[in-house]
Design an enzyme around this catalytic site. Structure first.
Site, PDB file in Angstrom:
ATOM      1  N   LYS A  19      85.493  47.265 -30.615  1.00 59.52           N
ATOM      2  CA  LYS A  19      84.214  47.997 -30.383  1.00 59.52           C
ATOM      3  C   LYS A  19      84.533  49.378 -29.917  1.00 59.52           C
ATOM      4  CE  LYS A  19      81.119  46.476 -27.094  1.00 59.52           C
ATOM      5  NZ  LYS A  19      80.843  47.337 -26.404  1.00 59.52           N
ATOM      6  N   ARG A  24      85.113  55.312 -31.406  1.00 62.94           N
ATOM      7  CA  ARG A  24      85.929  56.403 -31.428  1.00 62.94           C
ATOM      8  C   ARG A  24      86.234  56.650 -32.823  1.00 62.94           C
ATOM      9  NH1 ARG A  24      86.408  53.795 -26.892  1.00 62.94           N
ATOM     10  NH2 ARG A  24      87.177  54.909 -24.885  1.00 62.94           N
ATOM     11  N   GLY A  92      76.659  51.718 -23.371  1.00 63.34           N
ATOM     12  CA  GLY A  92      77.090  52.613 -22.314  1.00 63.34           C
ATOM     13  C   GLY A  92      78.551  53.454 -23.056  1.00 63.34           C
ATOM     14  N   ASP A 318      86.049  43.568 -19.118  1.00 63.24           N
ATOM     15  CA  ASP A 318      85.058  43.056 -19.915  1.00 63.24           C
ATOM     16  C   ASP A 318      85.133  41.376 -20.082  1.00 63.24           C
ATOM     17  OD1 ASP A 318      83.730  45.435 -20.368  1.00 63.24           O
ATOM     18  OD2 ASP A 318      84.876  45.588 -22.374  1.00 63.24           O
ATOM     19  N   ARG A 349      76.939  41.740 -13.845  1.00 61.36           N
ATOM     20  CA  ARG A 349      77.635  40.708 -14.332  1.00 61.36           C
ATOM     21  C   ARG A 349      77.936  39.683 -13.076  1.00 61.36           C
ATOM     22  NH1 ARG A 349      81.016  43.424 -19.555  1.00 61.36           N
ATOM     23  NH2 ARG A 349      78.832  43.458 -20.746  1.00 61.36           N
TER      24      ARG A 349
HETATM   25  C1  S3P Z   1      84.927  51.049 -22.686  1.00 60.95           C
HETATM   26  C2  S3P Z   1      85.311  51.325 -21.436  1.00 60.95           C
HETATM   27  C3  S3P Z   1      84.804  50.116 -20.451  1.00 60.95           C
HETATM   28  C4  S3P Z   1      84.637  48.789 -20.904  1.00 60.95           C
HETATM   29  C5  S3P Z   1      83.349  49.093 -22.019  1.00 60.95           C
HETATM   30  C6  S3P Z   1      84.202  49.866 -23.321  1.00 60.95           C
HETATM   31  C7  S3P Z   1      85.258  52.008 -23.682  1.00 60.95           C
HETATM   32  O1  S3P Z   1      83.863  50.790 -19.627  1.00 60.95           O
HETATM   33  O2  S3P Z   1      83.756  48.042 -20.076  1.00 60.95           O
HETATM   34  O3  S3P Z   1      82.958  47.846 -22.740  1.00 60.95           O
HETATM   35  O4  S3P Z   1      85.343  51.819 -25.049  1.00 60.95           O
HETATM   36  O5  S3P Z   1      85.760  53.107 -23.316  1.00 60.95           O
HETATM   37  P1  S3P Z   1      84.104  51.723 -18.351  1.00 60.95           P
HETATM   38  O6  S3P Z   1      84.640  52.860 -18.841  1.00 60.95           O
HETATM   39  O7  S3P Z   1      82.731  51.902 -17.817  1.00 60.95           O
HETATM   40  O8  S3P Z   1      84.957  50.842 -17.566  1.00 60.95           O
END
Ligand code: S3P
Length: 439
Positions: A19, A24, A92, A318, A349
Site C-alpha cells: 500500500k 507513492r 491517512g 500496523d 487500535r
Molecule cells: C505509512 C506510514 C505509517 C503506517 C501507514 C502507512 C506510510 O503511518 O501506519 O499504514 O505509507 O507512510 P504513520 O506515518 O502515521 O506512522
C-alpha cells in the site's frame, strides 16, 4: 462477516501490492515528467482514492489491466488547482502525502475523508508545512475537512520530527521538492523509508546520513523528476494476516512468496520468530528495489509471550492488532509498550483490540501507551463474540483470523473496510481453507 474454526490452512498466499509503495508510485509519477509505468499496484480503495486525487491535480492516471497502471506526470511544482474537494476516503497516507505534495505550489485545495479519517490529527503534517509558508484551515484539533493554501516561492526547511511517522517525513520531503535550496528532515527513530528510496529512483538528489542524532535526510529542492517503471512488491502488512493465521490454526503449512525484509517494515516477523514461530525465510533476493524472501509458515503450538522492544514499534506499527491475536494463542503474556501511535490510526487500535479480545475471553491490560495480552495457549481462546471494527480494515482482518482458531466463531460488525488495503482477503483466506461467511 463470521469466521469459524478452520481445518489446516494449506497452499500459497500471494498477497497484493504494498500500500505504501502503491500510493507513492502514483504521487511520484504525477510529479515527474513522462509516463511512469506501474505493475502490481494495490487496487484497494485507499490507492484508488489517491489515483483520483492525482487526476484532480492534473496528472493522467490510466488503468491498463489488473495492477497495470500508468501515470503521465505534470512535473514538480506544476500541479493544477483541483476543481472540487479531494476526498481521500479512509487513507491517512493518501491525505498527508498529497497535502505535502501541493503545499509548496501556489494553489488551494480542500481535503476530506470518511468518518474515520475526519477524526485523525492533521496538525502533525500542517505544522511542519507551515514552516514552508503553507497555510491550513481545518476543524478544531486540526481535523478534516481542511483547506490548504500552498506557499509561493517556498524555501527549504530543516525539521526534526516530533513523532516517528513516515507520513509526516514524506509530506515534508514532498513539499521540499518544490522549495528552493535544501530541505532537511531528521528522524530520531527510523520509519519506513520507501519515499527516500523511490525519490532517489525518480532522480531526486537525496542523501541519508546515519548520525547519533538519528537519520538526517537531505533533499535538494526543484529537481526534475523523471518517469520510472515501478514493480510494486507484495505488502508485508497484508502478508501478516495469512502468516499469523497459519501460526495459530492447527496443522497449517503455507507458502507466502515475496515478503519484504526491509528493516523498516519487518518488525513483526522478527517478533514472531522470537516468540517461537516456525517461519523459514527462503530465497532472499531483491524485488522492485526491496529486499524480499519467500516464507514457509507452519502451525506453531509452542509460542511464548514476549516483551516487544518499544524501539521496534515503527517497523511493525500496523502489525500490533494481528500480533495481539497471535499473543492470545501463545503461552504467557506479551507486553507491547511505546505503542500510543496506535490510538490515532484508522481507529484507536489499542481500544478496539482490547475490547474485542476481552469479549472473546482474553485478559488484557492497557494504558495510554501500552497493550498487554495474557495468552491462553493454542486453542485456548473461547471466542463467541462480535468485534466492532470502527471502519478499520486491520481490526476486521485481525478478528477474522482469531475466529479461525478460537473455540466459538468470531464475527465482525463490518468487514467492508478490508477493501481499503486487501480486497482479495476473503477469497485468499478461504482458498487456504478458512471458513468465512457473510452475516
Ligand atoms: C505509512 C506510514 C505509517 C503506517 C501507514 C502507512 C506510510 O503511518 O501506519 O499504514 O505509507 O507512510 P504513520 O506515518 O502515521 O506512522
Amino acid at each position: 462477516m463470521t469466521s469459524r474454526k478452520a481445518g489446516p490452512l494449506k497452499g500459497t498466499a500471494s498477497v497484493p501490492g504494498d500500500k505504501s509503495i502503491s500510493h507513492r508510485s502514483l504521487i511520484f509519477g504525477a510529479m515527474s515528467i513522462g509516463t511512469t509505468k506501474v505493475t502490481g499496484l494495490l487496487e484497494g480503495q485507499d490507492v484508488l482514492d489517491t489515483a483520483k486525487a492525482m487526476r484532480a491535480f492534473g496528472a493522467t492516471v490510466t488503468q491498463h489491466g489488473p495492477g497495470d497502471w500508468s501515470v503521465e506526470g505534470v512535473g514538480v511544482g506544476n500541479f493544477v488547482e483541483p476543481a472540487d474537494v479531494i476526498d481521500c476516503g479512509n487513507s491517512g497516507t493518501g491525505v498527508r502525502l498529497i497535502m505535502g505534495t501541493m503545499a509548496t505550489s501556489p494553489i488551494t485545495a480542500t481535503f476530506t475523508g470518511d468518518a474515520s479519517l475526519r477524526k485523525r490529527p492533521m496538525g502533525r503534517v500542517t505544522e511542519p508545512l507551515a514552516e514552508f509558508g503553507t497555510m491550513a484551515y481545518g476543524r478544531k484539533g486540526g481535523r478534516l475537512p481542511m483547506t490548504v493554501v500552498g506557499a509561493s516561492d517556498a524555501k527549504g526547511i530543516r525539521h526534526t520530527l516530533k513523532v516517528a511517522s513516515a507520513q509526516v517525513k514524506s509530506a515534508i520531503l514532498l513539499a521540499g521538492l518544490n522549495a528552493s535550496g535544501e530541505t532537511v528532515v531528521i528522524e530520531k527513530e527510523p520509519t519506513r523509508d520507501h519515499s527516500e528510496r523511490m525519490l532517489v529512483g525518480f532522480g531526486a538528489n537525496l542523501t541519508v546520513d546515519k548520525t547519533k542524532e538519528g537519520h538526517v535526510i537531505t533533499l535538494q529542492g526543484r529537481p526534475s523528476l523523471r518517469a520510472q517503471t515501478v514493480a510494486v512488491p507484495r505488502d508485508p502488512s497484508s502478508a501478516a494476516f495469512p502468516v499469523c493465521a497459519a501460526l495459530i490454526v492447527e496443522g497449517s503449512d503455507i507458502f507466502v512468496p515475496g515478503v519484504s525484509q526491509n528493516l523498516t517494515r519487518n518488525g513483526l516477523y522478527i517478533t514472531l520468530v522470537e516468540m517461537g514461530a516456525e517461519i523459514e525465510f527462503q530465497n532472499p533476493r531483491e524485488e522492485g528495489g526491496e529486499p524480499v524472501a519467500d516464507l514457509r509458515v507452519k502451525f506453531s503450538g509452542n509460542m511464548k509471550g514476549i516483551e516487544v522492544p518499544p524501539e521496534r514499534a515503527p517497523s511493525m506499527i500496523d502489525e500490533y492488532p494481528i500480533l495481539s491475536v497471535v499473543a492470545s494463542f501463545a503461552t504467557g503474556k506479551t507486553v507491547m509498550r511505546g505503542v500510543k501511535e496506535l490510538r490515532v490510526k484508522e481507529s484507536d487500535r489499542i481500544d478496539a483490540m482490547a475490547r474485542g479480545l476481552e469479549a472473546c475471553g482474553v485478559t488484557i491490560e492497557e494504558d495510554e501507551d501500552t497493550l498487554i495480552v495474557h495468552g491462553m495457549g493454542p486453542g485456548g481462546m473461547p471466542g463467541g463474540a462480535t468485534a466492532k471494527t470502527h471502519i478499520d480494515h486491520r481490526i476486521a482482518m485481525s478478528f477474522l483470523v482469531a475466529g479461525m482458531a478460537s473455540q466459538q466463531p468470531i464475527s465482525v460488525d463490518d468487514a467492508s473496510p478490508i477493501a481499503t488495503s486487501f480486497p482479495i482477503f476473503e477469497s485468499l483466506m478461504t482458498g487456504l481453507g478458512a471458513t468465512l461467511t457473510q452475516g
